[in-house]
Write a protein that holds these residues in place. Structure first.
Motif, PDB file in Angstrom:
ATOM      1  N   PHE A 323      58.736  46.776  28.881  1.00 36.91           N
ATOM      2  CA  PHE A 323      58.928  45.540  28.122  1.00 36.91           C
ATOM      3  C   PHE A 323      57.755  45.288  27.187  1.00 36.91           C
ATOM      4  O   PHE A 323      57.937  45.000  25.993  1.00 36.91           O
ATOM      5  CB  PHE A 323      59.099  44.368  29.088  1.00 36.91           C
ATOM      6  CG  PHE A 323      59.303  43.035  28.415  1.00 36.91           C
ATOM      7  CD1 PHE A 323      60.556  42.667  27.944  1.00 36.91           C
ATOM      8  CD2 PHE A 323      58.239  42.163  28.252  1.00 36.91           C
ATOM      9  CE1 PHE A 323      60.743  41.443  27.324  1.00 36.91           C
ATOM     10  CE2 PHE A 323      58.420  40.944  27.628  1.00 36.91           C
ATOM     11  CZ  PHE A 323      59.676  40.584  27.165  1.00 36.91           C
ATOM     12  N   PHE A 324      56.519  45.412  27.704  1.00 45.10           N
ATOM     13  CA  PHE A 324      55.346  45.144  26.872  1.00 45.10           C
ATOM     14  C   PHE A 324      55.170  46.193  25.781  1.00 45.10           C
ATOM     15  O   PHE A 324      54.693  45.876  24.684  1.00 45.10           O
ATOM     16  CB  PHE A 324      54.092  45.060  27.744  1.00 45.10           C
ATOM     17  CG  PHE A 324      53.945  43.749  28.468  1.00 45.10           C
ATOM     18  CD1 PHE A 324      53.626  42.597  27.772  1.00 45.10           C
ATOM     19  CD2 PHE A 324      54.154  43.662  29.827  1.00 45.10           C
ATOM     20  CE1 PHE A 324      53.504  41.373  28.423  1.00 45.10           C
ATOM     21  CE2 PHE A 324      54.037  42.449  30.496  1.00 45.10           C
ATOM     22  CZ  PHE A 324      53.711  41.307  29.783  1.00 45.10           C
ATOM     23  N   LEU A 325      55.552  47.438  26.043  1.00 48.73           N
ATOM     24  CA  LEU A 325      55.483  48.466  25.005  1.00 48.73           C
ATOM     25  C   LEU A 325      56.453  48.164  23.871  1.00 48.73           C
ATOM     26  O   LEU A 325      56.132  48.368  22.693  1.00 48.73           O
ATOM     27  CB  LEU A 325      55.784  49.840  25.607  1.00 48.73           C
ATOM     28  CG  LEU A 325      54.654  50.518  26.384  1.00 48.73           C
ATOM     29  CD1 LEU A 325      55.147  51.819  27.002  1.00 48.73           C
ATOM     30  CD2 LEU A 325      53.458  50.782  25.480  1.00 48.73           C
ATOM     31  N   ILE A 326      57.648  47.679  24.208  1.00 50.33           N
ATOM     32  CA  ILE A 326      58.624  47.325  23.170  1.00 50.33           C
ATOM     33  C   ILE A 326      58.087  46.200  22.297  1.00 50.33           C
ATOM     34  O   ILE A 326      58.183  46.240  21.055  1.00 50.33           O
ATOM     35  CB  ILE A 326      59.967  46.943  23.812  1.00 50.33           C
ATOM     36  CG1 ILE A 326      60.634  48.171  24.434  1.00 50.33           C
ATOM     37  CG2 ILE A 326      60.894  46.308  22.784  1.00 50.33           C
ATOM     38  CD1 ILE A 326      61.907  47.861  25.188  1.00 50.33           C
ATOM     39  N   VAL A 327      57.500  45.172  22.931  1.00 50.80           N
ATOM     40  CA  VAL A 327      56.938  44.054  22.160  1.00 50.80           C
ATOM     41  C   VAL A 327      55.803  44.542  21.257  1.00 50.80           C
ATOM     42  O   VAL A 327      55.720  44.179  20.074  1.00 50.80           O
ATOM     43  CB  VAL A 327      56.442  42.947  23.120  1.00 50.80           C
ATOM     44  CG1 VAL A 327      55.720  41.852  22.338  1.00 50.80           C
ATOM     45  CG2 VAL A 327      57.606  42.349  23.895  1.00 50.80           C
ATOM     46  N   SER A 379      61.061  40.585  19.011  1.00 50.69           N
ATOM     47  CA  SER A 379      60.524  41.550  19.983  1.00 50.69           C
ATOM     48  C   SER A 379      60.964  41.208  21.399  1.00 50.69           C
ATOM     49  O   SER A 379      61.294  42.112  22.187  1.00 50.69           O
ATOM     50  CB  SER A 379      59.006  41.581  19.884  1.00 50.69           C
ATOM     51  OG  SER A 379      58.443  40.309  20.190  1.00 50.69           O
ATOM     52  N   LEU A 380      60.975  39.922  21.750  1.00 49.30           N
ATOM     53  CA  LEU A 380      61.439  39.534  23.090  1.00 49.30           C
ATOM     54  C   LEU A 380      62.915  39.851  23.275  1.00 49.30           C
ATOM     55  O   LEU A 380      63.340  40.290  24.351  1.00 49.30           O
ATOM     56  CB  LEU A 380      61.182  38.036  23.308  1.00 49.30           C
ATOM     57  CG  LEU A 380      59.715  37.592  23.306  1.00 49.30           C
ATOM     58  CD1 LEU A 380      59.618  36.081  23.466  1.00 49.30           C
ATOM     59  CD2 LEU A 380      58.943  38.285  24.423  1.00 49.30           C
ATOM     60  N   TYR A 381      63.686  39.668  22.220  1.00 50.81           N
ATOM     61  CA  TYR A 381      65.111  40.015  22.270  1.00 50.81           C
ATOM     62  C   TYR A 381      65.307  41.507  22.493  1.00 50.81           C
ATOM     63  O   TYR A 381      66.145  41.937  23.304  1.00 50.81           O
ATOM     64  CB  TYR A 381      65.766  39.543  20.971  1.00 50.81           C
ATOM     65  CG  TYR A 381      66.862  40.415  20.424  1.00 50.81           C
ATOM     66  CD1 TYR A 381      68.153  40.350  20.935  1.00 50.81           C
ATOM     67  CD2 TYR A 381      66.600  41.306  19.380  1.00 50.81           C
ATOM     68  CE1 TYR A 381      69.154  41.149  20.415  1.00 50.81           C
ATOM     69  CE2 TYR A 381      67.593  42.096  18.859  1.00 50.81           C
ATOM     70  CZ  TYR A 381      68.863  42.018  19.376  1.00 50.81           C
ATOM     71  OH  TYR A 381      69.852  42.815  18.868  1.00 50.81           O
ATOM     72  N   LEU A 382      64.515  42.335  21.798  1.00 48.82           N
ATOM     73  CA  LEU A 382      64.605  43.781  21.988  1.00 48.82           C
ATOM     74  C   LEU A 382      64.271  44.171  23.424  1.00 48.82           C
ATOM     75  O   LEU A 382      64.947  45.004  24.035  1.00 48.82           O
ATOM     76  CB  LEU A 382      63.659  44.500  21.023  1.00 48.82           C
ATOM     77  CG  LEU A 382      64.120  44.703  19.587  1.00 48.82           C
ATOM     78  CD1 LEU A 382      63.015  45.369  18.779  1.00 48.82           C
ATOM     79  CD2 LEU A 382      65.390  45.528  19.532  1.00 48.82           C
ATOM     80  N   GLY A 383      63.200  43.578  23.963  1.00 47.55           N
ATOM     81  CA  GLY A 383      62.813  43.895  25.331  1.00 47.55           C
ATOM     82  C   GLY A 383      63.872  43.512  26.345  1.00 47.55           C
ATOM     83  O   GLY A 383      64.172  44.272  27.275  1.00 47.55           O
ATOM     84  N   LEU A 384      64.482  42.341  26.174  1.00 52.45           N
ATOM     85  CA  LEU A 384      65.520  41.901  27.118  1.00 52.45           C
ATOM     86  C   LEU A 384      66.765  42.763  27.014  1.00 52.45           C
ATOM     87  O   LEU A 384      67.362  43.137  28.030  1.00 52.45           O
ATOM     88  CB  LEU A 384      65.859  40.428  26.859  1.00 52.45           C
ATOM     89  CG  LEU A 384      64.749  39.424  27.182  1.00 52.45           C
ATOM     90  CD1 LEU A 384      65.173  38.019  26.785  1.00 52.45           C
ATOM     91  CD2 LEU A 384      64.393  39.474  28.672  1.00 52.45           C
ATOM     92  N   ILE A 385      67.174  43.096  25.787  1.00 57.44           N
ATOM     93  CA  ILE A 385      68.354  43.935  25.615  1.00 57.44           C
ATOM     94  C   ILE A 385      68.129  45.317  26.234  1.00 57.44           C
ATOM     95  O   ILE A 385      69.018  45.895  26.871  1.00 57.44           O
ATOM     96  CB  ILE A 385      68.697  44.072  24.112  1.00 57.44           C
ATOM     97  CG1 ILE A 385      69.265  42.757  23.579  1.00 57.44           C
ATOM     98  CG2 ILE A 385      69.710  45.190  23.884  1.00 57.44           C
ATOM     99  CD1 ILE A 385      70.608  42.378  24.153  1.00 57.44           C
ATOM    100  N   ALA A 386      66.927  45.868  26.067  1.00 64.23           N
ATOM    101  CA  ALA A 386      66.634  47.203  26.595  1.00 64.23           C
ATOM    102  C   ALA A 386      66.612  47.223  28.116  1.00 64.23           C
ATOM    103  O   ALA A 386      66.885  48.263  28.733  1.00 64.23           O
ATOM    104  CB  ALA A 386      65.300  47.696  26.049  1.00 64.23           C
TER     105      ALA A 386
END
Length: 437
Positions: A323-327, A379-386
């Motif tokens: 999650f933190f890497l995606i953000v 970025s938070l949306y990307l992390g949650l979707i992933a």
């Protein structure tokens, strides 16, 4: 939407483009089922059946190749070398002045960068093909398969070189097919091939969910996953279409007796400005430690910790780090792909300004401020979707490569929307009603 498709097929030139694109797609899918020489196809099929639902480290690349990687076919590498080469060139454009100058030269500079991308794609294909052959020969491609070491029975150097050359040639053909779709088809050739590769894995993945289910023969789980998938598609479409429009006013200029400018426009800043790139970066970075452990076969403490925490997609450490890497990569990619100072200078050069903001440095600071604020929800949306496949669908036997999961759903929706817009723009040129109203 169906009416617009019907009108598209009624237009002769657009119908030719659509049929040409469909023909290229058929050729591409046929190539993903042709095995390369030197491979025992029966052993490969047995290992694929045993590894069904647990594709391990190669699951992401296998998804991008439409299932051809683990089948070790002519198109086994798929479009991943081209995607990697494109990302590398895009990153190098920021740090290498020569590439940045080519980017500013217009069409001729873009053609030169495209040529460099092709060369780098072939080089990466050779490297990845060699790695894939070495992995298949060692039996590490299918860990736990009883006949994994028999996939490549002939260990001669000539056979190895032949396999690498065939896979590299297959990557070059895939790149050529994508460019054909871009030039003679409906456009976005590489994106469409990526779309087809991911969509091709949907039926088998959904049917695996049904077979693993226990309620009403698995149909309850199947229907629930379809419903969750539709909700996710709606959410992704909503966020992908969301944008912050910054108004721009151009001053009126008098040249001779003619008046120029005086128009109003806007700068569209998408909520998800980085697209799917952060998810790919984060996934690739997390694969590296697990890949090192798999090839080293070490039983040391560090190897055990990596296997238990980073290689396991359900481990809390893996989820948190992912999650933190995606953000982080979302902010990193936005920072290198959108330059507020360059945008502000271009606006000042052509007499444009944001109402209430002075031209020059204050405009750049304002754009940077808005971009940082809007990147946070993206970025938070990307992390949650992933993380949806790991956290929400684990009860249905899904994994990180589930078709309605992070990377795949973002690419499917993004490419789908872009393709619809391409067809719509060609319809509107003929005064036809488009898809999006």
């Amino acid at each position: 939407m169906l009416t617009a498709f019907a009108r598209a097929f009624k237009t002769p030139d657009l119908r030719k483009k659509l049929l040409f694109t469909l023909g290229i797609i058929v050729v591409y899918r046929v190539g993903t089922h042709i095995p390369i020489p030197g491979v025992d196809y029966k052993s490969v099929q047995q290992c694929v059946d045993e590894a069904s639902g647990n594709q391990g480290l190669f699951g992401l690349v296998n998804m991008f190749s439409g299932g051809a990687l683990l089948q070790i076919t002519v198109f086994a590498l798929g479009i991943m070398p081209y995607i990697t080469a494109s990302i590398i060139l895009q990153l190098l454009t920021v740090v290498i002045p020569r590439l940045e100058a080519l980017k500013k030269e217009g069409q001729s500079g873009t053609a030169k960068i495209t040529q460099y991308t092709r060369y780098l794609t072939v080089a990466l294909a050779i490297l990845q093909g060699t790695g894939l052959v070495a992995t298949a020969r060692s039996g590490a491609l299918f860990s736990g398969c009883t006949v994994a070491s028999n996939i490549v029975p002939d260990r001669a150097i000539f056979t190895t070189i032949t396999m690498v050359v065939v896979m590299t040639a297959g990557t070059a053909v895939v790149m050529w097919l994508g460019e054909l779709i871009t030039d003679r088809g409906i456009g976005n050739g590489m994106s469409i091939l990526m779309f087809i590769s991911i969509a091709a894995t949907f039926p088998s993945a959904l049917w695996a969910i049904k077979k693993q289910g226990s309620l009403a023969g698995g149909w309850i789980e199947f229907g629930t996953v379809i419903l969750v998938g539709l909700v996710m598609v709606g959410l992704v479409v909503f966020v992908e279409q969301a944008q912050r429009r910054i108004p721009v006013q151009y001053a009126k200029r008098m040249i001779g007796r003619r008046s120029y400018g005086g128009t109003s426009t806007y700068i569209p800043l998408k909520v998800n400005q980085a697209g799917v790139i952060p998810v790919i970066f984060a996934s690739s970075l997390l694969y590296i430690p697990a890949l090192i452990v798999q090839f080293s076969s070490s039983q040391a403490g560090w190897a055990t910790w990596i296997t238990q925490n980073l290689a396991d997609t359900a481990a809390p450490a893996h989820i948190t780090l992912y999650f933190f890497l995606i953000v982080f990569f979302a902010f990193f990619y936005v920072a290198i792909s959108f330059n507020p100072e360059e945008v502000a200078d271009n606006m000042k050069k052509y007499g444009g300004f944001i109402p209430g903001i002075r031209a020059g440095r204050p405009t750049a600071e304002y754009l940077s401020y808005v971009l940082n604020r809007i990147t946070w929800p993206g970025s938070l949306y990307l992390g949650l979707i992933a993380l949806v496949p790991t956290m929400a669908l684990a009860g249905f036997g899904a994994n990180q490569n589930f078709p309605f999961g992070g990377t795949s759903i973002l690419i499917i929706v993004g490419v789908g929307l872009e393709t619809v817009k391409q067809i719509e723009s060609q319809l509107q040129q003929r005064n036809y009603e488009g898809f999006l109203r």
